[in-house]
Motif scaffolding. Sequence first.
Motif, PDB file in Angstrom:
ATOM      1  N   SER A 155      41.542  40.673  36.451  1.00  0.00           N
ATOM      2  CA  SER A 155      40.018  41.254  35.801  1.00  0.00           C
ATOM      3  C   SER A 155      39.892  42.789  36.150  1.00  0.00           C
ATOM      4  CB  SER A 155      39.082  40.369  36.527  1.00  0.00           C
ATOM      5  OG  SER A 155      39.537  39.054  36.307  1.00  0.00           O
ATOM      6  N   SER A 205      35.246  38.541  36.248  1.00  0.00           N
ATOM      7  CA  SER A 205      35.998  37.640  36.977  1.00  0.00           C
ATOM      8  C   SER A 205      36.030  36.243  36.599  1.00  0.00           C
ATOM      9  CB  SER A 205      34.994  37.310  38.546  1.00  0.00           C
ATOM     10  OG  SER A 205      35.707  36.279  39.147  1.00  0.00           O
ATOM     11  N   THR A 210      35.224  35.331  43.187  1.00  0.00           N
ATOM     12  CA  THR A 210      35.992  36.120  44.001  1.00  0.00           C
ATOM     13  C   THR A 210      35.119  37.031  44.876  1.00  0.00           C
ATOM     14  OG1 THR A 210      37.628  35.995  42.289  1.00  0.00           O
ATOM     15  CG2 THR A 210      37.909  37.925  43.724  1.00  0.00           C
ATOM     16  N   GLU A 353      53.319  38.124  40.653  1.00  0.00           N
ATOM     17  CA  GLU A 353      52.388  36.920  40.558  1.00  0.00           C
ATOM     18  C   GLU A 353      52.954  35.673  39.864  1.00  0.00           C
ATOM     19  OE1 GLU A 353      48.208  36.887  39.710  1.00  0.00           O
ATOM     20  OE2 GLU A 353      47.817  37.062  41.864  1.00  0.00           O
TER      21      GLU A 353
HETATM   22  O1  LIG Z   1      39.215  37.018  37.690  1.00  0.00           O
HETATM   23  P1  LIG Z   1      38.892  36.198  39.281  1.00  0.00           P
HETATM   24  O2  LIG Z   1      38.788  34.716  39.087  1.00  0.00           O
HETATM   25  O3  LIG Z   1      38.220  37.022  39.803  1.00  0.00           O
HETATM   26  O4  LIG Z   1      40.424  36.595  39.881  1.00  0.00           O
HETATM   27  C1  LIG Z   1      40.881  37.777  40.159  1.00  0.00           C
HETATM   28  C2  LIG Z   1      42.330  37.583  40.780  1.00  0.00           C
HETATM   29  O5  LIG Z   1      42.067  36.695  42.239  1.00  0.00           O
HETATM   30  C3  LIG Z   1      43.210  36.034  42.270  1.00  0.00           C
HETATM   31  O6  LIG Z   1      43.416  36.093  43.783  1.00  0.00           O
HETATM   32  C4  LIG Z   1      44.443  35.751  41.773  1.00  0.00           C
HETATM   33  O7  LIG Z   1      45.716  36.098  42.436  1.00  0.00           O
HETATM   34  C5  LIG Z   1      44.649  36.630  40.561  1.00  0.00           C
HETATM   35  O8  LIG Z   1      45.535  36.092  39.541  1.00  0.00           O
HETATM   36  C6  LIG Z   1      43.277  37.060  39.890  1.00  0.00           C
HETATM   37  O9  LIG Z   1      43.397  37.697  38.760  1.00  0.00           O
END
Ligand SMILES: O=P(O)(O)OC[C@H]1O[C@H](O)[C@H](O)[C@@H](O)[C@@H]1O
Length: 543
Positions: A155, A205, A210, A353
């Motif tokens: 993101s 997000s 997150t 990843e």
């Molecule tokens: O977009 P979000 O739900 O905030 O996630 C943000 C990021 O955090 C996670 O830990 C994953 O490892 C990522 O793949 C992801 O892009």
Amino acid sequence: MADITEAPEWSALAEHQAALATRHLRDLFADDPGRVGRMTVTAGDLHLDYSKHRVTGETLGLLVALAERAGLRERIAAMFSGEHINVSEDRAVLHTALRLPPGEALTVDGQDVAGDVHAVLDKMAEFSGRVRSGEWTGFTGKPIRTVVNIGIGGSDLGPAMAYEALRDFADAGIACRFVSNIDPADIVGTLADLDPERTLFVISSKTFGTLETLTNAKVARQWLVERLGDDKAVSRHFVAVSTNAERVADFGIDTGNMFGFWDWVGGRYSFDGAIGLSLMIAIGGEAFREMLAGFREIDEHFRTAPFEANMPVLMGLLGVWYTDFFGAQTRAVLPYSQRLSRFPAYLQQLTMESNGKSVRADGAPVVAQTGEIFWGEPGTNGQHAFYQLLHQGTRLVPADFIGFAEPFADREGMHDLLTANLLAQTSALAFGKTAEEIAAEGAPAAVVPHKVMPGNRPTSTILVPRLTPKTLGELVALYEHIVFVEGTIWGIDSFDQWGVELGKVMAMDLAPALTSAEPPSEAPDPSTAALVRTYREWRRRAV
Ligand SMILES: O=P(O)(O)OC[C@H]1O[C@H](O)[C@H](O)[C@@H](O)[C@@H]1O
């Protein structure tokens, strides 16, 4: 299911590698004058010369046979049609649907995927247009001048990389900034010189759960409300991009100002959808759609070109070739464009990843090496830093060189000098310079060994007419599909990321131990317990 390493195609490659390992690229070129012509492939606007790889026609035949054995053809069809190839999360993998052409239908699991994608794109374009024209204003009636995207991982890296790549196309006088880290330095430094009346926050997000993003977003909201003196200002200065409307509403963002996506878009594959909102505000809806057309062109190439002439397939197979048969540890990605300075970081999430896995999709342990490690810096900066190791070090580091024919702006012939450097490097890496050649130039005998350039170091050269929204889309789609090809050969699920979860949970468990006035409670291990004690002591001293 038998492991791919047990397939006859795998053994054939291993045998072939043993024979080829002793041959120098100088010989491969000398033996085959038609090599460059045959080892050049185009896809959309991308021109790939892979003749400087340690392969022959036979190698390519064997690699393509391996791809067939791994079922790559069927896997590609399965991905594009929305089968649940993300098995550990039981999800379709449909980032390719984010760039479906208008008018093309796609229904998956009862969802009108194509309709939903275009509805979001239209909503993004409408909103971006209003922000760009100044019709959408901040709470005090002033037009927006800065967009701050708050997000992390997929993101953040995608839109941040693409905004930097396309900043010459940001034509509405609106700049973007990106905040990701939970380190307060990031948000504090970003906000320091911003005018709250003219700042729009895009909270990005997928999960809206997150820690980093929600914490930064709270700090931003507090900053805004304090300065504008009214809670109601939030609805004019905060929009959200997420799959989770409930959490967006809980945070206090009007879901009318939310741009959605779906669980079948992995975070690292998402900036060509709503996660690209900040980018779209900067470059406009039309340029964004040109970028999608670029993605689409490579999707079509990947889906339809025969493997022998299929750029992502060939580059993915070359990745497997060096990782598994030459024991290469890493791959350098070297864009000769300052604008692509964030491209290697973006690719790190995409590839590491996706393919950093040690079990196969069926749960059995992998036997092959998986997960290429990508790293790099824009040329020519890297030349003055780490290329020494590429040229004369003991490790084999295959590298992708990416260059552009036309600059956005040139001064004093600088762009041609940039490209001359790219070409010189790939030639020197492949062909080197022998002791005889160096001695003949008059180098003292004692110095000759130090000056020998071994060569035989493989590179891909990707030439692109110009860095534009469309060609950026092509480049990103190319690497997305390279990752897919490699994941398919290795038999892994490239679309989950369970390995990032444990650390997140443990951080939340540890946080109270760092801050509470009570003596530290249990730490997960003695080393961590000792570090907690030291940290608390130093924190106390600092206060
Ligand atoms: O977009 P979000 O739900 O905030 O996630 C943000 C990021 O955090 C996670 O830990 C994953 O490892 C990522 O793949 C992801 O892009």
